[in-house]
Scaffold this motif. Structure first.
Motif, PDB file in Angstrom:
ATOM      1  N   MET A   1       0.810  -1.204   0.000  1.00 52.58           N
ATOM      2  CA  MET A   1       0.000   0.000   0.000  1.00 52.58           C
ATOM      3  C   MET A   1       0.853   1.268   0.000  1.00 52.58           C
ATOM      4  SD  MET A   1      -3.120  -1.079  -0.226  1.00 52.58           S
ATOM      5  CE  MET A   1      -2.419  -2.304  -1.324  1.00 52.58           C
ATOM      6  N   ARG A   2       2.175   1.110  -0.012  1.00 51.44           N
ATOM      7  CA  ARG A   2       3.055   2.266  -0.187  1.00 51.44           C
ATOM      8  C   ARG A   2       3.213   2.618  -1.655  1.00 51.44           C
ATOM      9  NH1 ARG A   2       4.984  -0.803   3.953  1.00 51.44           N
ATOM     10  NH2 ARG A   2       5.482   0.255   5.912  1.00 51.44           N
ATOM     11  N   ASN A   3       2.671   1.782  -2.525  1.00 49.59           N
ATOM     12  CA  ASN A   3       2.785   1.988  -3.969  1.00 49.59           C
ATOM     13  C   ASN A   3       1.536   2.731  -4.451  1.00 49.59           C
ATOM     14  OD1 ASN A   3       2.701   1.682  -6.804  1.00 49.59           O
ATOM     15  ND2 ASN A   3       4.016  -0.116  -6.688  1.00 49.59           N
ATOM     16  N   SER A   4       1.686   4.037  -4.703  1.00 45.91           N
ATOM     17  CA  SER A   4       0.516   4.822  -5.090  1.00 45.91           C
ATOM     18  C   SER A   4      -0.055   4.382  -6.430  1.00 45.91           C
ATOM     19  CB  SER A   4       0.869   6.314  -5.134  1.00 45.91           C
ATOM     20  OG  SER A   4       1.916   6.566  -6.048  1.00 45.91           O
ATOM     21  N   VAL A   5       0.785   3.812  -7.295  1.00 40.71           N
ATOM     22  CA  VAL A   5       0.292   3.327  -8.587  1.00 40.71           C
ATOM     23  C   VAL A   5      -0.691   2.177  -8.378  1.00 40.71           C
ATOM     24  CG1 VAL A   5       0.931   2.351 -10.823  1.00 40.71           C
ATOM     25  CG2 VAL A   5       2.426   4.041  -9.730  1.00 40.71           C
ATOM     26  N   LEU A   6      -0.307   1.235  -7.541  1.00 40.07           N
ATOM     27  CA  LEU A   6      -1.167   0.082  -7.266  1.00 40.07           C
ATOM     28  C   LEU A   6      -2.455   0.505  -6.575  1.00 40.07           C
ATOM     29  CD1 LEU A   6      -1.760  -2.943  -7.114  1.00 40.07           C
ATOM     30  CD2 LEU A   6      -0.345  -3.051  -5.060  1.00 40.07           C
ATOM     31  N   VAL A   7      -2.342   1.346  -5.543  1.00 44.82           N
ATOM     32  CA  VAL A   7      -3.530   1.775  -4.810  1.00 44.82           C
ATOM     33  C   VAL A   7      -4.467   2.552  -5.720  1.00 44.82           C
ATOM     34  CG1 VAL A   7      -4.403   3.140  -2.881  1.00 44.82           C
ATOM     35  CG2 VAL A   7      -2.308   1.815  -2.612  1.00 44.82           C
ATOM     36  N   ALA A   8      -3.910   3.446  -6.548  1.00 51.70           N
ATOM     37  CA  ALA A   8      -4.733   4.240  -7.456  1.00 51.70           C
ATOM     38  C   ALA A   8      -5.509   3.345  -8.408  1.00 51.70           C
ATOM     39  CB  ALA A   8      -3.860   5.216  -8.242  1.00 51.70           C
ATOM     40  N   LYS A   9      -4.869   2.286  -8.878  1.00 52.62           N
ATOM     41  CA  LYS A   9      -5.536   1.378  -9.806  1.00 52.62           C
ATOM     42  C   LYS A   9      -6.636   0.589  -9.102  1.00 52.62           C
ATOM     43  CE  LYS A   9      -5.842  -0.295 -13.998  1.00 52.62           C
ATOM     44  NZ  LYS A   9      -6.258   0.570 -15.114  1.00 52.62           N
ATOM     45  N   ILE A  10      -6.372   0.126  -7.882  1.00 54.63           N
ATOM     46  CA  ILE A  10      -7.386  -0.606  -7.121  1.00 54.63           C
ATOM     47  C   ILE A  10      -8.593   0.286  -6.859  1.00 54.63           C
ATOM     48  CG2 ILE A  10      -7.910  -1.624  -4.864  1.00 54.63           C
ATOM     49  CD1 ILE A  10      -5.008  -2.657  -4.802  1.00 54.63           C
ATOM     50  N   MET A 176      -4.207  10.576  13.943  1.00 60.71           N
ATOM     51  CA  MET A 176      -2.952  10.062  14.490  1.00 60.71           C
ATOM     52  C   MET A 176      -2.474   8.838  13.708  1.00 60.71           C
ATOM     53  SD  MET A 176      -2.144   8.911  18.429  1.00 60.71           S
ATOM     54  CE  MET A 176      -2.667  10.528  19.015  1.00 60.71           C
ATOM     55  N   TRP A 177      -3.414   7.961  13.368  1.00 60.34           N
ATOM     56  CA  TRP A 177      -3.059   6.772  12.588  1.00 60.34           C
ATOM     57  C   TRP A 177      -2.475   7.171  11.237  1.00 60.34           C
ATOM     58  CZ3 TRP A 177      -4.643   4.932   7.832  1.00 60.34           C
ATOM     59  CH2 TRP A 177      -4.252   3.624   7.516  1.00 60.34           C
ATOM     60  N   ALA A 178      -3.075   8.157  10.592  1.00 63.12           N
ATOM     61  CA  ALA A 178      -2.601   8.602   9.289  1.00 63.12           C
ATOM     62  C   ALA A 178      -1.188   9.188   9.387  1.00 63.12           C
ATOM     63  CB  ALA A 178      -3.565   9.629   8.698  1.00 63.12           C
ATOM     64  N   ASP A 179      -0.919   9.931  10.460  1.00 67.03           N
ATOM     65  CA  ASP A 179       0.430  10.474  10.655  1.00 67.03           C
ATOM     66  C   ASP A 179       1.451   9.340  10.779  1.00 67.03           C
ATOM     67  OD1 ASP A 179      -0.422  13.091  10.549  1.00 67.03           O
ATOM     68  OD2 ASP A 179      -0.520  13.350  12.726  1.00 67.03           O
ATOM     69  N   LEU A 180       1.107   8.303  11.539  1.00 66.05           N
ATOM     70  CA  LEU A 180       2.007   7.165  11.699  1.00 66.05           C
ATOM     71  C   LEU A 180       2.200   6.430  10.377  1.00 66.05           C
ATOM     72  CD1 LEU A 180       0.635   5.801  15.104  1.00 66.05           C
ATOM     73  CD2 LEU A 180       2.836   6.952  14.736  1.00 66.05           C
ATOM     74  N   ALA A 181       1.106   6.260   9.635  1.00 69.94           N
ATOM     75  CA  ALA A 181       1.201   5.577   8.339  1.00 69.94           C
ATOM     76  C   ALA A 181       2.060   6.374   7.364  1.00 69.94           C
ATOM     77  CB  ALA A 181      -0.199   5.365   7.766  1.00 69.94           C
ATOM     78  N   ARG A 182       1.921   7.685   7.395  1.00 72.13           N
ATOM     79  CA  ARG A 182       2.731   8.522   6.503  1.00 72.13           C
ATOM     80  C   ARG A 182       4.206   8.432   6.878  1.00 72.13           C
ATOM     81  NH1 ARG A 182       1.573  14.906   5.010  1.00 72.13           N
ATOM     82  NH2 ARG A 182       2.999  14.994   3.218  1.00 72.13           N
ATOM     83  N   ASP A 183       4.503   8.411   8.177  1.00 74.04           N
ATOM     84  CA  ASP A 183       5.891   8.246   8.626  1.00 74.04           C
ATOM     85  C   ASP A 183       6.466   6.913   8.168  1.00 74.04           C
ATOM     86  OD1 ASP A 183       5.797  10.712   9.862  1.00 74.04           O
ATOM     87  OD2 ASP A 183       5.450   9.904  11.880  1.00 74.04           O
ATOM     88  N   ALA A 184       5.578   5.907   8.019  1.00 69.72           N
ATOM     89  CA  ALA A 184       6.016   4.577   7.578  1.00 69.72           C
ATOM     90  C   ALA A 184       6.113   4.473   6.059  1.00 69.72           C
ATOM     91  CB  ALA A 184       5.061   3.520   8.113  1.00 69.72           C
ATOM     92  N   GLY A 185       5.821   5.567   5.340  1.00 69.59           N
ATOM     93  CA  GLY A 185       6.010   5.567   3.891  1.00 69.59           C
ATOM     94  C   GLY A 185       4.760   5.493   3.054  1.00 69.59           C
ATOM     95  N   VAL A 186       3.575   5.540   3.695  1.00 70.48           N
ATOM     96  CA  VAL A 186       2.329   5.526   2.920  1.00 70.48           C
ATOM     97  C   VAL A 186       2.103   6.927   2.361  1.00 70.48           C
ATOM     98  CG1 VAL A 186      -0.152   5.116   2.968  1.00 70.48           C
ATOM     99  CG2 VAL A 186       1.371   3.709   4.363  1.00 70.48           C
ATOM    100  N   PRO A 187       1.912   7.079   1.050  1.00 71.07           N
ATOM    101  CA  PRO A 187       1.741   8.410   0.456  1.00 71.07           C
ATOM    102  C   PRO A 187       0.532   9.156   1.007  1.00 71.07           C
ATOM    103  CG  PRO A 187       2.191   6.777  -1.247  1.00 71.07           C
ATOM    104  CD  PRO A 187       1.933   6.016   0.023  1.00 71.07           C
ATOM    105  N   LYS A 188       0.674  10.465   1.159  1.00 68.35           N
ATOM    106  CA  LYS A 188      -0.425  11.290   1.650  1.00 68.35           C
ATOM    107  C   LYS A 188      -1.652  11.160   0.752  1.00 68.35           C
ATOM    108  CE  LYS A 188      -1.652  16.025   3.002  1.00 68.35           C
ATOM    109  NZ  LYS A 188      -2.879  16.103   2.187  1.00 68.35           N
ATOM    110  N   ALA A 189      -1.443  11.034  -0.552  1.00 66.92           N
ATOM    111  CA  ALA A 189      -2.577  10.920  -1.472  1.00 66.92           C
ATOM    112  C   ALA A 189      -3.406   9.675  -1.188  1.00 66.92           C
ATOM    113  CB  ALA A 189      -2.080  10.901  -2.915  1.00 66.92           C
ATOM    114  N   VAL A 190      -2.753   8.594  -0.784  1.00 62.98           N
ATOM    115  CA  VAL A 190      -3.474   7.365  -0.417  1.00 62.98           C
ATOM    116  C   VAL A 190      -4.293   7.596   0.847  1.00 62.98           C
ATOM    117  CG1 VAL A 190      -3.191   4.982   0.379  1.00 62.98           C
ATOM    118  CG2 VAL A 190      -1.809   5.838  -1.540  1.00 62.98           C
ATOM    119  N   LEU A 191      -3.682   8.225   1.837  1.00 65.77           N
ATOM    120  CA  LEU A 191      -4.367   8.467   3.103  1.00 65.77           C
ATOM    121  C   LEU A 191      -5.540   9.426   2.932  1.00 65.77           C
ATOM    122  CD1 LEU A 191      -1.124   8.762   5.230  1.00 65.77           C
ATOM    123  CD2 LEU A 191      -2.755   6.870   5.294  1.00 65.77           C
TER     124      LEU A 191
END
Length: 231
Positions: A1-10, A176-191
């Protein structure tokens, strides 16, 4: 889910499929990772939805459709499954792939003691609705569901043990969860797309077509396109 291309397609494939189903007054009602069929040929992701076995007329489903981790809050509280429940499931599925136990019942400390309804609803409340104001309680005529709903509210404030200040359910607010996920490399656009789709009150949750027109969806698609060009 760190891959914005994959998430965008899903997200694109799910939303477009749900638009077509909504036109026919149908719900998919079984979105989960096992039903998202993926291949990658020549660097391009190909995504399809499989298994239409539980698809059917909206509002005619049995009460407990949708897998537990991806079940919309209104379905948990006894409302039949309508098309906006499918939209919730997109966000919930992405969240669960980022953080396995953020939703669902898999980590329930005692499944014989705490009903999945209460456990799962308590997580949703802690994430999105700490004041329990946007999730409508079950109908007065369904005493068992009402009891589970009240237990969910209690679980949101239950301490791990009498000597601890920590809550039994270690579920942060979505922000708070989104901040942690972003720190772990999840793109802001996904969140941001998750935040768009995961609205506990179905009257305020977008259906599939407005979600496709939303700024959040368009930003995610642009971010994915930029990643594809980069690679």
């Amino acid at each position: 889910m760190r891959n914005s291309v994959l998430v965008a397609k899903i997200v694109e494939v799910c939303l477009k499929a749900f638009v077509e189903l909504e036109k026919e007054h149908l719900v998919y009602s079984d979105l989960k990772p096992a039903n998202v069929l993926m291949s990658r040929v020549g660097g391009q992701f190909d995504i399809q939805l499989g298994d239409l076995g539980l698809a059917g007329p909206e509002g005619s489903n049995s009460r407990w459709v949708q897998p537990e981790a991806f079940r919309a809050p209104e379905v948990w509280t006894g409302v039949r499954c309508f098309y906006k429940a499918d939209v919730w499931a997109i966000a919930a599925m992405i969240m669960q792939r980022i953080d396995t136990n953020i939703l669902g019942n898999a980590d329930n400390i005692d499944k014989t003691l705490i009903h999945p309804i209460a456990w799962c609803l308590a997580k949703i409340m802690l994430l999105f609705d700490p004041f329990c104001s946007s999730i409508s309680p079950p109908s007065d005529i369904d005493k068992a569901l009402q009891d589970s709903f009240k237990l969910a509210q209690i679980l949101t404030i239950t301490k791990d043990n009498e000597d601890s200040d920590e809550l039994l359910l270690q579920i942060p607010s979505f922000e708070m969860w989104a901040d942690l996920a972003r720190d772990a490399g999840v793109p802001k656009a996904v969140l941001d797309v998750i935040h768009l789709l995961a609205v506990p009150n179905p009257t305020k949750r977008p259906s599939a077509f407005p979600a496709l027109q939303s700024p959040e969806y368009k930003v995610l698609q642009k971010a994915a396109a930029a990643c594809e060009r980069h690679f």
